[in-house]
Structures are given as C-alpha cells and as structure tokens.
Design an enzyme around this catalytic site. Structure first.
Site, PDB file in Angstrom:
ATOM      1  N   PRO A 100       0.193  -1.398  -0.086  1.00  0.00           N
ATOM      2  CA  PRO A 100       0.049   0.287   0.086  1.00  0.00           C
ATOM      3  C   PRO A 100       1.240   1.386   0.297  1.00  0.00           C
ATOM      4  O   PRO A 100       1.986   1.190   0.319  1.00  0.00           O
ATOM      5  CB  PRO A 100      -0.643   0.005   1.502  1.00  0.00           C
ATOM      6  CG  PRO A 100      -0.499  -1.706   1.470  1.00  0.00           C
ATOM      7  CD  PRO A 100       0.507  -2.184   1.037  1.00  0.00           C
ATOM      8  N   GLY A 104       2.933   3.546   5.485  1.00  0.00           N
ATOM      9  CA  GLY A 104       3.424   2.580   6.765  1.00  0.00           C
ATOM     10  C   GLY A 104       4.647   0.919   6.420  1.00  0.00           C
ATOM     11  O   GLY A 104       5.130   1.077   7.215  1.00  0.00           O
ATOM     12  N   GLY A 106       6.660   0.994   3.926  1.00  0.00           N
ATOM     13  CA  GLY A 106       7.605   1.110   3.195  1.00  0.00           C
ATOM     14  C   GLY A 106       8.153   0.505   1.449  1.00  0.00           C
ATOM     15  O   GLY A 106       8.642   0.610   0.803  1.00  0.00           O
ATOM     16  N   SER A 107       6.701   1.825   0.838  1.00  0.00           N
ATOM     17  CA  SER A 107       6.370   1.064   0.007  1.00  0.00           C
ATOM     18  C   SER A 107       6.977   2.121  -1.341  1.00  0.00           C
ATOM     19  O   SER A 107       7.985   1.710  -2.115  1.00  0.00           O
ATOM     20  CB  SER A 107       5.126   1.304  -0.696  1.00  0.00           C
ATOM     21  OG  SER A 107       4.888   2.824  -1.674  1.00  0.00           O
ATOM     22  N   ALA A 109      10.917   2.814  -0.545  1.00  0.00           N
ATOM     23  CA  ALA A 109      11.800   2.155  -0.716  1.00  0.00           C
ATOM     24  C   ALA A 109      11.907   0.573  -1.057  1.00  0.00           C
ATOM     25  O   ALA A 109      12.979   0.206  -2.012  1.00  0.00           O
ATOM     26  CB  ALA A 109      11.757   1.924   1.189  1.00  0.00           C
ATOM     27  N   ALA A 110      10.997  -0.067  -1.133  1.00  0.00           N
ATOM     28  CA  ALA A 110      10.446  -1.381  -2.025  1.00  0.00           C
ATOM     29  C   ALA A 110      10.435  -1.124  -2.962  1.00  0.00           C
ATOM     30  O   ALA A 110      11.461  -1.736  -4.578  1.00  0.00           O
ATOM     31  CB  ALA A 110       9.759  -1.824  -1.425  1.00  0.00           C
ATOM     32  N   ASP A 151      14.623   2.335   6.854  1.00  0.00           N
ATOM     33  CA  ASP A 151      13.649   1.618   5.148  1.00  0.00           C
ATOM     34  C   ASP A 151      14.337   1.105   4.315  1.00  0.00           C
ATOM     35  O   ASP A 151      14.638  -0.386   3.962  1.00  0.00           O
ATOM     36  CB  ASP A 151      12.092   2.292   4.544  1.00  0.00           C
ATOM     37  CG  ASP A 151      11.431   2.598   5.920  1.00  0.00           C
ATOM     38  OD1 ASP A 151      11.580   2.739   6.671  1.00  0.00           O
ATOM     39  OD2 ASP A 151       9.980   3.124   5.096  1.00  0.00           O
TER      40      ASP A 151
HETATM   41  C1  MEV Z   1       9.243   5.449   8.494  1.00  0.00           C
HETATM   42  O1  MEV Z   1       9.640   4.114   8.150  1.00  0.00           O
HETATM   43  C2  MEV Z   1       9.981   5.980   9.836  1.00  0.00           C
HETATM   44  C3  MEV Z   1      10.121   6.975  11.061  1.00  0.00           C
HETATM   45  O2  MEV Z   1      11.432   7.011  11.820  1.00  0.00           O
HETATM   46  C4  MEV Z   1      10.857   7.612   9.764  1.00  0.00           C
HETATM   47  C5  MEV Z   1      12.627   7.287   9.682  1.00  0.00           C
HETATM   48  O3  MEV Z   1      13.316   6.527  10.453  1.00  0.00           O
HETATM   49  O4  MEV Z   1      13.259   7.941   8.233  1.00  0.00           O
HETATM   50  C6  MEV Z   1       9.366   7.689  11.303  1.00  0.00           C
END
Ligand code: MEV
Length: 313
Positions: A100, A104, A106-107, A109-110, A151
C-alpha cells in the site's frame, strides 16, 4: 544487441520499535515483510529509445530525458546508472507493487530497491545490499527530506535489523520466531510530513522531545535483548510502552489507538502503531492460537487489510 529481460523484487517492511526516535540517533528495530512486494522488470527496447519507466499502478510513464529531479523513480534510475558508470540503456522498466502506498510499509523504498536491482541486473551487475541501500537512501531523501535510513536498510538487506543512523547495520538474531498481525488503517501516513511535524514540535520543546526519544531508545534496547533471548512475553508490554510514547509524540490517531486497543482486548500480547503514524498501520504481537480471532476483530474495527507474518523463520 538485445539484452536478456530481467526481474527483481523487494519486500515491504515493518518497524517493530523505535520509529521517529531513530531520526534523532536512537536505535530502531525493523523486519522485512515478504507478504507484500515490489517488482521491477526490464526488457530491451528499440535502439535509440532510451530508458522508459512504466509504473502501472501509479499510471506513470517516465523517460530519463524528462527533467524531473523530484521524481523518485527517475532519481533511482539515474543514481544506479551513475553508480555503475553505465550509459542509459534502450529499455523499458516496468514496476508493480502490492505494498500500500504511504501505508507505513516502506512502499517507496521497496519500489526504488526493486528498480535499482532490476536495472543493475539488466546491465549484468550484481549489487551488494550495502550498495543498494546507499542508492535507495538517496532516493528516500526525495520522498522524506530527512530519513533515518532504516527503511532502505531493512528492505535492501531483507533481514531483521537493529539500526542506528550512521552506524554499520546489525542483523538481528531472532531466537524464537513470533507472529505479528499488521492491520492497515487504509489512511495515508505521509512520512515526510509527519517527520517534519515532529521536527517542528521538537524545536518548540526540545527537552520534552529528547526525553521521549531517549525513553523510546531504552525500550528498543530492551526489545532487542528480548528478541535475541527468545523472550517473546517480554516483547508485548514493550510494544505497549512504545505506543504510549508515540502518543506523547503526537503521531498516533484515534483510529490507530482504537486498533491497538482492539488487538489488546481480543488477546494480542502487545500492540503499537508502526511507521510514521497518523495513518498507516498497527502491528500486534499474537500467539498463533488467537491470531485468527484478533485479525477478525481488527477487520471489524475498520482495518482494510490484515497481514499475518512470522518473524524469524
Ligand atoms: C518511517 O518508516 C520511520 C520514521 O522513523 C522515519 C525514518 O526513520 O526515516 C518515522
């Protein structure tokens, strides 16, 4: 010359402990989530056509010739070519993802990881996880401004990691496998925006925020010990404690709190929001015997999707 088509994938991720505090030098723990993934496929195109990137899910068709420095997919391709000192190939690179977007998991970065790997493979290079991670970190900066790097690290290494910004990656040994449910609120969690809000709040109240980050760092270190010793029972209360600290950072939401509460009331050993917060997802630590019941309750409480995953196997 026609080059053989290639394909590469990258998993999603979940942060178990330490989000936000990790941006300020504290440790965090994250694991790859293989139930969702991004895929990039590359095939030769006609001579002189250059590289075209097709992101079917986003209905995007991009060429490297376009001047869109802010476009992460173009940045990922350019960075890869420059890292390999390779000229732009005549090829079509197609991206698909079941992760998604802004959820949250990691889309961003993936997708970048799959793209970097596939393009490198197409050019007959095999990149090490550290190289992929460093390239994707540069792309993450376009998405998020000041990412910690967790990520890109967990996704490129595809292993549970204990991560501290600026230190070498530590792979985490999971002594006893454990089961997590990941409940998606269906609401976006725009990392860059939320990290920016936390930064401004910290500028207003540095002592309060730094104390919270320190406490989150301590919880993460305790969780690391529990995971390495196979003390799963100790992990639940640590997740609960981490969630309370994230509420104090003002990155939770009524919906996230409700899902956390639902998970706890229906038998989870602990639960917390995961990732940047506000939207995105909640993770719950469950015993296999109660997993189905907790997952059902999470759906009834409004989760649009619940993923069940085993960490450490
Ligand atoms: C995001 O997946 C995690 C955060 O800590 C941001 C980061 O680490 O860059 C909110």
């Amino acid at each position: 010359m026609k080059t053989k088509p290639t394909q590469a994938t990258a998993p999603g991720k979940a942060i178990l402990f330490g989000e936000h505090a990790v941006v300020y030098g504290q440790p965090a723990i994250a694991v790859p989530i293989t139930q969702v993934q991004a895929t990039a496929a590359v095939e030769s195109a006609s001579r002189g056509s250059g590289l075209t990137i097709v992101a079917s899910d986003l209905q995007k068709r991009l060429t490297l010739a376009e001047d869109s420095r802010k476009e992460p997919l173009i940045a990922a391709a350019r960075l890869t070519l420059s890292h390999l000192s390779a000229p732009e190939p005549d090829a079509t690179l197609t991206i698909r993802s079941t992760i998604p977007i802004a959820g949250g998991l990691g889309s961003g970065a993936a997708v970048a990881t799959a793209l970097v790997r596939a393009l490198a493979n197409f050019l007959s290079h095999r990149l090490k996880p550290a190289e992929v991670s460093a390239l994707v970190f540069e792309v993450e900066k376009i998405h998020h401004g000041t990412p910690s790097g967790i990520d890109n690290t967990v996704i490129a290494y595809e292993q549970p990691v204990y991560f501290v910004h600026g230190k070498s990656v530590e792979r985490l040994t999971v002594k006893e496998p454990f089961t997590l449910l990941i409940a998606d609120t269906g609401r976006p969690s725009p990392t860059g925006k939320i990290v920016g809000r936390v930064r401004r709040a910290r500028q207003r109240e540095p002592a309060r925020y730094d104390a919270l980050f320190d406490q989150i760092g301590d919880v993460t270190d305790e969780a690391r010990r529990a995971i390495e010793m196979g003390d799963i029972e100790a992990m639940g209360p640590l997740m609960d404690e981490n969630h309370e600290l994230l509420i104090e950072l003002r990155v939770s939401s009524p919906q996230l709190d409700e899902l956390v509460e639902t998970a706890r009331l229906t038998g989870a050993m602990g639960a917390k929001l995961s990732g940047a917060g506000r939207g995105g997802n909640v993770i719950a630590l469950v015993e296999d015997s109660t997993a189905a019941e907790v997952a059902e309750a999470l759906k009834e409480a409004g989760a649009v999707q619940v993923i069940r995953t085993k960490v450490g196997r």
